[in-house]
Write an enzyme that holds these catalytic residues in place. Structure first.
Site, short mmCIF file in Angstrom:
data_model
loop_
_atom_site.label_atom_id
_atom_site.label_comp_id
_atom_site.label_asym_id
_atom_site.label_seq_id
_atom_site.Cartn_x
_atom_site.Cartn_y
_atom_site.Cartn_z
CD GLU A 84 -2.90 1.04 2.40
OE1 GLU A 84 -3.26 -0.09 2.80
OE2 GLU A 84 -3.31 2.09 2.90
CE LYS A 262 -5.90 -2.04 5.84
NZ LYS A 262 -5.16 -1.18 4.92
CG ASP A 278 1.73 -17.01 11.77
OD1 ASP A 278 0.92 -16.37 11.07
OD2 ASP A 278 1.48 -18.14 12.22
CG HIS A 376 -3.70 6.20 -0.51
ND1 HIS A 376 -4.76 5.40 -0.27
CD2 HIS A 376 -2.80 5.90 0.43
CE1 HIS A 376 -4.52 4.65 0.78
NE2 HIS A 376 -3.34 4.94 1.22
C1 MEV Z 1 -5.69 2.56 5.28
O1 MEV Z 1 -4.91 1.44 4.91
C2 MEV Z 1 -5.67 2.76 6.77
C3 MEV Z 1 -6.61 3.86 7.29
O2 MEV Z 1 -7.92 3.59 6.82
C4 MEV Z 1 -6.54 3.81 8.79
C5 MEV Z 1 -7.55 4.70 9.47
O3 MEV Z 1 -8.61 5.01 8.91
O4 MEV Z 1 -7.26 5.08 10.63
C6 MEV Z 1 -6.20 5.19 6.76
#
Ligand code: MEV
Length: 424
Positions: A84, A262, A278, A376
């Site tokens: 990413e 995430k 892992d 991004h």
């Molecule tokens: C994207 O890979 C991760 C985010 O969505 C984390 C977040 O929203 O805090 C940007």
């Protein structure tokens, strides 16, 4: 669409070349595709063939380096394997904001894993509990006989806990064998121990043992890290306020908390992969830990200090090792560990926790200010320009225009390229 029969008898017995030939025949691979399958990179194909079953090729991902990290007064360059865009940059930026205030402070991490033994069909649970506690020494001895070296260097099984649970199949007694696995991730050793002690436990308890396997909810292996992120470098009071609001949102809403976590795992999993650990174990443990209170929560906490700087903390189970498994077999994982320069599994977890915290702050800073799409899209636009056939010396110019006009598409990149070529 081509119709295929997926029942290929003895696929696992074939050589890599024979498996590749089957794919070649089935999917009519072109020369480039065949070349891709044959490219094992820095791996010896035979070595790969012994790692998993049915190997047909090797799969690569980029490895980047996160800069600016100071953790417990030591500087680190952190290798990250991730597909990413913006993740490595976001971690490096957040680390810079923390560096101004001394960097990250990560606490001691015990390398203790839990191995579960499921004892069922017990007539008298209390009597069994007593018996199992009476015979602790012998049970631990059997466990430690499985890995005398680990025991000699200060690790090994040192205790167990008994948990009673009610299930659809009646009451069960779950024995949690606690094992100090030192510098390993520990799955192999604790699974071996659990299997080895089970016949004796079955005999003592007069019950029936089914599962004997580690728990990926490594609550005895918690990593904690803390840092102060500079208010001005973050972008000022408004951005800090935005991050605090994002945190409150995640605290109350599992939909948001999942995405919040995430973002943390973007960093931690990238380091997990780079070091040959892992990733599935780390993910599973992290999310289970996040919901241990009965409600899924963020793995970080935020507050401000008197000057309005952001104070961030993270708490997460991290079963990471620097010996055993892929960490030693994978040449790039070995190199990543060398670059990282950690001397123990504990130190690796301390770095990973700090990285997770930085990653979270990096994402929240972007979300609380310009949004994440700009970062991004900058990288994405270069890929789009390449896809459109833009020559190397014009990529920057075309990519910038794609972002500026907010039209990051291959057809538009071609249009810009044609205009540029006409002008030249
Ligand atoms: C994207 O890979 C991760 C985010 O969505 C984390 C977040 O929203 O805090 C940007």
């Amino acid at each position: 669409m081509r119709k295929i029969n997926s029942e290929i008898s003895g696929f696992y017995k074939l050589t890599i070349e024979e498996r590749q030939k089957i794919l070649n025949d089935l999917f009519d691979l072109n020369q480039d595709e065949r070349k891709l399958l044959h490219n094992f990179g820095y791996f010896n194909p035979n070595q790969m063939d012994t790692l998993i079953e049915n190997v047909v090729g090797s799969y690569q991902l980029p490895m980047g380096i996160a800069c600016n990290f100071k953790i417990n007064n030591k500087d680190y360059l952190i290798p990250m394997v991730i597909e990413e865009p913006s993740v490595v940059a976001a971690a490096s930026n957040a680390a810079k904001f923390a560096r101004k205030h001394g960097g990250f402070h990560s606490e001691k991490v015990n390398s203790v894993m839990i191995s579960q033994i499921q004892i069922t069909q017990l007539k008298d649970i209390n009597a069994t509990k007593e018996k199992l506690l009476e015979h602790k020494e012998k049970i631990l001895k059997i466990a430690n006989e499985q890995d005398p070296t680990l025991n000699e260097i200060g690790g090994g099984a040192f205790d167990y806990e008994l948990r009673e649970i009610n299930t659809g199949k009646g009451k069960m007694l779950i024995l949690h064998l606690l094992v100090n696995v030192l510098d390993a991730m520990g799955a192999n050793v604790v699974n071996t121990m659990a299997e080895a002690v089970s016949p004796y436990i079955e005999e003592l308890s007069n019950g029936k043992i089914y599962l004997r396997i580690l728990s990926n909810l490594a609550t005895e292996r918690i990593a904690k890290s803390k840092a102060t992120f500079d208010k001005d470098l973050l972008g000022g009071e408004e951005v800090v306020e935005g991050i605090l609001n994002a945190y409150e949102f995640a605290l109350e809403d599992p939909f948001r908390a999942t995405t919040h976590n995430k973002g943390i795992m973007n960093g931690i999993i990238a380091l997990t992969l780079a070091t040959g650990n892992d990733a599935r174990a780390i993910e599973a443990g992290a999310h289970a830990y996040a919901s241990l209170s009965g409600k899924y929560k963020p793995l970080t906490k935020f507050d401000v200090d008197k000057e309005g700087n952001l104070i961030g903390e993270i708490e997460i189970p991290l079963a990471l090792g620097i010996i055993g498994g892929m960490t030693k077999i994978h040449p790039m994982a070995r190199l990543a560990l060398k670059i990282l320069n950690v001397k123990s599994a504990e130190e690796l977890s301390q770095v990973a926790a700090a990285l997770g915290l930085a990653q979270n702050v990096g994402a929240l800073r972007a979300l609380a200010s310009e949004g994440i799409q700009r970062g991004h899209m900058t990288l994405h636009s270069r890929n789009i320009a390449k896809l459109a056939g833009v020559p190397e010396d014009l990529i920057e110019e075309v990519a910038n225009k794609l972002v500026k006009d907010n039209r990051i598409r291959v057809d538009y990149a071609k249009e810009i390229l044609n205009d540029l070529l006409k002008k030249k």
